[in-house]
Design an enzyme around this catalytic site. Structure first.
Site, PDB file in Angstrom:
ATOM      1  N   GLN A 142       0.812  -1.215   0.000  1.00  0.00           N
ATOM      2  CA  GLN A 142       0.000   0.000   0.000  1.00  0.00           C
ATOM      3  C   GLN A 142       0.848   1.270   0.000  1.00  0.00           C
ATOM      4  O   GLN A 142       0.335   2.349  -0.305  1.00  0.00           O
ATOM      5  CB  GLN A 142      -0.941   0.004   1.206  1.00  0.00           C
ATOM      6  N   CYS A 148      -5.160   0.614   3.674  1.00  0.00           N
ATOM      7  CA  CYS A 148      -5.267  -0.788   4.077  1.00  0.00           C
ATOM      8  C   CYS A 148      -6.678  -1.326   3.895  1.00  0.00           C
ATOM      9  O   CYS A 148      -6.872  -2.467   3.467  1.00  0.00           O
ATOM     10  CB  CYS A 148      -4.869  -0.945   5.542  1.00  0.00           C
ATOM     11  N   HIS A 283      -5.891  -1.000  11.544  1.00  0.00           N
ATOM     12  CA  HIS A 283      -5.375  -1.587  10.310  1.00  0.00           C
ATOM     13  C   HIS A 283      -6.304  -2.710   9.857  1.00  0.00           C
ATOM     14  O   HIS A 283      -6.973  -3.322  10.692  1.00  0.00           O
ATOM     15  CB  HIS A 283      -3.956  -2.143  10.590  1.00  0.00           C
ATOM     16  N   ASN A 304      -1.163  -9.352   4.484  1.00  0.00           N
ATOM     17  CA  ASN A 304      -1.028  -7.923   4.740  1.00  0.00           C
ATOM     18  C   ASN A 304      -0.797  -7.198   3.411  1.00  0.00           C
ATOM     19  O   ASN A 304      -0.757  -7.835   2.356  1.00  0.00           O
ATOM     20  CB  ASN A 304       0.131  -7.691   5.729  1.00  0.00           C
TER      21      ASN A 304
END
Ligand SMILES: *[C@@H]1O[C@H](CO)[C@@H](O)[C@H](O)[C@H]1NC(C)=O
Ligand SMILES: *[C@@H]1O[C@H](CO)[C@@H](O)[C@H](O)[C@H]1NC(C)=O
Ligand SMILES: *[C@@H]1O[C@H](CO)[C@@H](O)[C@H](O)[C@H]1NC(C)=O
Ligand SMILES: *[C@@H]1O[C@H](CO)[C@@H](O)[C@H](O)[C@H]1NC(C)=O
Length: 340
Positions: A142, A148, A283, A304
């Protein structure tokens, strides 16, 4: 290379001059500092870091040193089930990383309760890894943008699209960042995965990554690209219920939000994460499976969006079925998934 070697030579020279006068303790401290400085500069090269002035470079070095000390002390604890590494965040304070990266706004997107299509699921596989089913695209990053929430949602949409059409298509987070203004979704300023799902539905689909690529900054919304995937809606997993989350993740990749603000999370590199974690949700990531480690610890497999240098090629195995009903780091508090 010349540029990089220069300051190291200076440090050496100073050391040689001072060797005679300094106590052995001070000398060893300086040798340590010199070797730390060398490590810092190697780290700068590896992560393409450049600083505007020497003061900034020195300030960043002090932060780097503190972070390295923390990481090494954590790794020396043989009882910890996971390891940390000196990754891309090592020259920033914890607060700086949080401010620039994380982008989940904590509170609920909507108070409306959705149905839960997996409520009656009784049998789930002992382990699941949606990568092995071809439902997960390569790792993404990102960058310095609080997007996120868009990555977490889009990975879940990529998953359900592959499961229903058989086609794995990397989809556009940038379209969500640029175009979604649902309920206060703010592009790089943060947002909600549920807002992203609603946007994709209202937008009659989402473009491919290739036709609407990621820039990592807020851009003007473009409607040029044709859509490559579609959803009809989304559902929330009943909150604070890891068993419900398991039923969902057994059936498709699921967006989850977590507290990722602690150092142990930022520097995680391998193992089953069981680290100190709060419930300051900041997050979002995507749960792409679950399993049990060699020593019998149950874990969630999380994708992630911090690139492949972080974690296990960008993934984290996070301890599952913990005592707290919210799940470790609140993983079971804000889970949701798209409906094809
Ligand atoms: C690791 O765990 C063992 C057994 O519980 C304990 O005796 C030991 O002190 C622990 N070591 C550290 C470094 O915490
Ligand atoms: C689950 O089972 C109950 C009882 O049979 C039923 O009323 C409900 O509609 C089912 N839920 C779903 C999502 O199928
Ligand atoms: C998505 O669904 C809408 C509404 O059913 C439809 O108009 C649109 O063509 C679909 N887009 C794609 C890419 O399938
Ligand atoms: C995105 O696509 C445009 C047009 O194809 C290209 O010029 C640009 O370099 C791409 N940007 C990134 C970050 O890949």
């Amino acid at each position: 290379m010349e540029f990089i070697k220069q300051p190291w030579r200076c440090v050496c020279l100073v050391l040689i001059l001072m060797l005679g006068t300094w106590s052995s303790e001070a000398t060893s401290r300086n040798l340590q500092d010199a070797s730390m400085y060398e490590r810092y500069e190697q780290w700068m090269v590896r992560y393409g870091r450049e600083y505007n002035d020497v003061n900034e470079k020195q300030k960043r070095f002090e932060i780097f040193k503190k972070n390295v000390a923390y990481i090494e002390s954590s790794n020396s604890d043989v009882n910890k089930s996971y390891k940390l590494s000196v990754n891309q965040f090592a020259d920033q304070t914890n607060e700086e990383v949080k401010a620039s990266r994380n982008g989940f706004k904590g509170r609920e997107y909507s108070t409306k309760t959705t149905s839960f299509k997996y409520e009656n699921v009784t049998v789930v596989p002992a382990a699941m890894d949606w990568r092995s089913k071809g439902a997960v695209t390569p790792m993404k990053d990102q960058g310095q943008c609080g997007s996120c929430w868009a990555f977490a949602a889009v990975a879940a949409v990529e998953g359900i699209t592959q499961l229903t059409t058989g086609k794995l298509i990397s989809l556009s987070e940038q379209e969500v960042v640029d175009c979604d203004t649902n309920g206060g979704d703010l592009g790089c300023g943060g947002g909600w995965p549920d807002g992203a799902f609603e946007f994709i539905n209202q937008n009659n689909g989402l473009s491919s990554e290739a036709s609407y690529n990621y820039t990592g900054v807020d851009g003007r919304c473009s409607t040029q690209a044709t859509h490559a995937a579609n959803i009809t809606g989304y559902e929330d997993v009943p909150a604070s219920n890891e068993e419900a989350l398991l039923k969902a993740v057994a059936n498709q990749p699921v967006s989850v939000c977590i507290d990722a603000g602690e150092n142990d999370f930022l520097y995680y590199t391998s193992g089953v994460f069981a680290g100190s974690c709060g419930l300051e949700m900041d997050h979002c990531v995507t749960a792409i499976g679950y399993g049990v480690s060699d020593d019998g610890t149950k874990y969630w497999l999380l994708k992630n969006s911090w690139g492949t240098d972080w974690g296990e090629e960008g993934h984290m195995r996070m301890q599952r079925d913990v005592y707290a009903k919210e799940g470790l780091c609140g993983v079971a508090t804000h889970a949701s998934y798209p409906i094809a």
